[in-house]
Design a protein around this motif. Structure first.
Motif, short mmCIF file in Angstrom:
data_model
loop_
_atom_site.label_atom_id
_atom_site.label_comp_id
_atom_site.label_asym_id
_atom_site.label_seq_id
_atom_site.Cartn_x
_atom_site.Cartn_y
_atom_site.Cartn_z
N VAL A 293 -6.31 -19.29 29.70
CA VAL A 293 -6.27 -19.46 27.95
C VAL A 293 -5.48 -18.80 27.01
CG1 VAL A 293 -6.30 -21.50 25.84
CG2 VAL A 293 -6.30 -22.53 28.66
N ASP A 294 -6.91 -17.59 26.95
CA ASP A 294 -7.28 -16.92 26.02
C ASP A 294 -6.08 -16.23 26.16
OD1 ASP A 294 -8.10 -13.83 24.77
OD2 ASP A 294 -9.79 -15.85 24.37
N ILE B 141 -8.61 -7.65 29.57
CA ILE B 141 -9.68 -8.04 30.02
C ILE B 141 -10.89 -7.49 30.19
CG2 ILE B 141 -9.87 -9.08 32.82
CD1 ILE B 141 -7.03 -9.97 32.42
N ARG B 142 -10.50 -5.99 31.51
CA ARG B 142 -11.97 -4.70 30.97
C ARG B 142 -12.50 -5.19 29.70
NH1 ARG B 142 -8.99 -1.13 30.79
NH2 ARG B 142 -8.67 -0.97 33.65
N VAL B 143 -12.59 -4.58 28.47
CA VAL B 143 -13.09 -5.13 27.66
C VAL B 143 -13.49 -6.64 26.87
CG1 VAL B 143 -12.58 -4.86 24.66
CG2 VAL B 143 -11.57 -3.23 25.63
N GLY B 144 -13.14 -7.53 27.63
CA GLY B 144 -13.61 -8.89 27.30
C GLY B 144 -14.28 -9.53 28.77
N TRP B 145 -14.67 -8.23 29.45
CA TRP B 145 -15.52 -9.13 30.82
C TRP B 145 -16.69 -9.35 30.52
CZ3 TRP B 145 -15.26 -10.12 35.13
CH2 TRP B 145 -16.08 -10.34 36.34
N PHE C 66 -3.71 -14.56 23.37
CA PHE C 66 -3.79 -12.97 23.42
C PHE C 66 -1.64 -12.21 23.07
CE2 PHE C 66 -3.72 -8.97 25.38
CZ PHE C 66 -3.96 -7.93 23.88
N LEU C 67 -1.44 -12.87 24.01
CA LEU C 67 0.16 -12.35 24.62
C LEU C 67 0.75 -13.23 23.57
CD1 LEU C 67 0.50 -12.96 28.19
CD2 LEU C 67 1.04 -10.68 27.24
N LYS C 68 1.05 -14.14 22.55
CA LYS C 68 1.46 -15.06 22.14
C LYS C 68 1.26 -14.14 20.03
CE LYS C 68 1.79 -19.99 23.85
NZ LYS C 68 1.97 -20.81 23.43
#
Length: 72
Positions: A59-60, A42-46, A64-66
């Motif tokens: 959803v993203d 989340i921090r990197v994708g902020w 990512f988890l999957k």
């Protein structure tokens, strides 16, 4: 609110959303996020995430988890 506070706020919102949507406790959601390093993601994708709503971010994160093999 500065950027770091906004990132933290988003991390908490998405963590709570995951807990509710996955039907698990906050503690279990936090462990899942820790195991797969979701808070860093989340921090990197902020840069992109802050322009989207929580639903789109969730959803993203779910995808990512999957992709990391999480059983959700």
């Amino acid at each position: 609110m500065d950027e770091q506070q906004q990132i933290l706020y988003m991390q908490v919102r998405i963590l709570r959303m995951a807990s509710e949507r996955f039907g698990i406790s906050l503690k279990e959601a936090a462990e899942l996020f820790r195991k797969f390093d979701v808070l860093s993601y989340i921090r990197v994708g902020w840069g992109i995430f802050h322009t989207e709503g929580d639903e789109a971010v969730f959803v993203d994160i779910k995808q990512f988890l999957k992709s990391k093999g999480a059983e959700i």
